[in-house]
Design an enzyme around this catalytic site. Structure first.
Site, short mmCIF file in Angstrom:
data_model
loop_
_atom_site.label_atom_id
_atom_site.label_comp_id
_atom_site.label_asym_id
_atom_site.label_seq_id
_atom_site.Cartn_x
_atom_site.Cartn_y
_atom_site.Cartn_z
N LYS A 13 48.60 29.89 42.96
CA LYS A 13 47.89 28.79 43.65
C LYS A 13 46.94 28.07 42.69
O LYS A 13 46.90 26.85 42.65
CB LYS A 13 47.07 29.33 44.84
CG LYS A 13 47.85 30.12 45.85
CD LYS A 13 46.99 30.52 47.04
CE LYS A 13 45.79 31.39 46.70
NZ LYS A 13 46.13 32.73 46.17
N ARG A 88 41.12 32.31 54.38
CA ARG A 88 41.76 33.61 54.16
C ARG A 88 41.77 34.45 55.42
O ARG A 88 42.31 35.55 55.41
CB ARG A 88 40.98 34.36 53.08
CG ARG A 88 41.64 34.33 51.70
CD ARG A 88 40.72 35.08 50.80
NE ARG A 88 41.20 35.64 49.61
CZ ARG A 88 41.15 35.08 48.40
NH1 ARG A 88 40.78 33.83 48.27
NH2 ARG A 88 41.49 35.75 47.34
N ARG A 127 46.62 38.12 33.81
CA ARG A 127 45.79 36.92 33.92
C ARG A 127 44.53 37.02 33.05
O ARG A 127 43.84 38.04 33.06
CB ARG A 127 45.39 36.75 35.40
CG ARG A 127 44.66 35.49 35.70
CD ARG A 127 44.86 35.08 37.12
NE ARG A 127 44.28 36.00 38.09
CZ ARG A 127 44.40 35.83 39.40
NH1 ARG A 127 45.07 34.81 39.89
NH2 ARG A 127 43.85 36.68 40.23
N ARG A 162 39.20 39.11 34.76
CA ARG A 162 38.28 39.24 35.89
C ARG A 162 38.16 40.70 36.30
O ARG A 162 39.16 41.40 36.33
CB ARG A 162 38.82 38.44 37.08
CG ARG A 162 38.56 36.97 36.99
CD ARG A 162 39.34 36.19 37.99
NE ARG A 162 39.44 36.80 39.31
CZ ARG A 162 40.07 36.23 40.33
NH1 ARG A 162 40.66 35.06 40.18
NH2 ARG A 162 40.13 36.82 41.50
N ARG A 173 43.51 44.33 47.09
CA ARG A 173 43.51 42.88 47.39
C ARG A 173 44.83 42.47 48.05
O ARG A 173 44.83 41.62 48.93
CB ARG A 173 43.27 42.09 46.11
CG ARG A 173 41.81 42.23 45.63
CD ARG A 173 41.62 41.67 44.24
NE ARG A 173 41.88 40.25 44.18
CZ ARG A 173 42.26 39.62 43.07
NH1 ARG A 173 42.47 40.28 41.96
NH2 ARG A 173 42.45 38.33 43.10
#
Ligand code: AMP
Length: 218
Positions: A13, A88, A127, A162, A173
């Site tokens: 996204k 969310r 990432r 992160r 998550r």
């Protein structure tokens, strides 16, 4: 164009938002980025949110809705926006709907990024974010140009992972996504706003699918 990007963590996204921002000149509003800015600046909100985020849980709806309301009131959001990572939960989606109805600017679409869960884990673990400009790269699928990233805007490539992208938090998550965010697929389907795209494949291919999904329907 007022759109919501729906999809699990790692479904692309944020990356596709960055591409749409460049093409359409509307801002990306990422609640994750707004929260991380609060954490970085050490605000009261940031201090409250940090432990929740590090645990892979969701920050409470009232805090998120307040933050989004304030961000959408900024002048650059008047021509449209991409909501990335928000809503969310169903209460957040209802809050957004009311907020936009009040100003007569309803959503145009909610795009669901569909990705196989094994690929999600790989994408998230690869990432990396540039500490200087905030652009996101992926050591597996979208490595940063060498050197430096961001077309030379940053003096040194300072790529960081992160804290909530560490493997132990990722599983949590993904569970939270299934439990709390997946119901939004039905929410937007009922309203005739849902567009699903196959979000696996290289960046330009997914961008092309996204543009096709957002093209006006005649
Ligand atoms: P993201 O960058 O979108 O993956 O968000 C990182 C973390 O910020 C999430 O795991 C949540 O802890 C928090 N967060 C971001 N957006 C929301 C939201 N809309 N509602 C609740 N928590 C959020």
């Amino acid at each position: 164009m007022r759109i919501v990007f729906l999809g699990a963590p790692g479904s692309g996204k944020g990356t596709q938002s960055q591409r749409l921002v460049e093409r359409h000149g509307i801002p990306q509003v990422s609640t994750g980025d707004l929260l991380r800015a609060h954490v970085r600046d050490g605000t009261e909100l940031g201090r409250r949110a940090k432990s929740v985020m590090d645990a892979g849980q969701l920050v409470d709806d009232a805090t998120i809705l307040g933050m989004v309301r304030e961000r959408l009131a900024a002048p650059d959001a008047a021509r449209g926006f991409i909501l990335d990572g928000f809503p969310r939960t169903v209460p957040q989606a209802e809050g957004l709907e009311q907020m936009l109805a009040a100003i007569g600017q309803p959503l145009d679409a909610a795009v669901l990024f569909d990705v196989d869960s094994e690929l999600l884990v790989k994408r998230i673990s690869g990432r990396r974010t540039c500490q200087d400009c905030g652009r996101v790269f992926n050591v597996h699928t979208a490595p940063p140009p060498s050197p430096p990233p961001c077309g030379g805007q940053c003096e040194t490539p300072r790529l960081v992972q992160r804290p909530d992208d560490k493997e132990e938090t990722v599983a949590r998550r993904l569970e939270v996504y299934e439990e709390q965010t997946r119901p939004l697929v039905g929410f937007y389907e009922q309203r005739g706003l849902l567009r699903s795209i196959d979000a696996e494949g290289d960046l330009p291919t997914v961008t092309a699918r996204l543009e096709a999904a957002l093209a006006p329907r005649g």
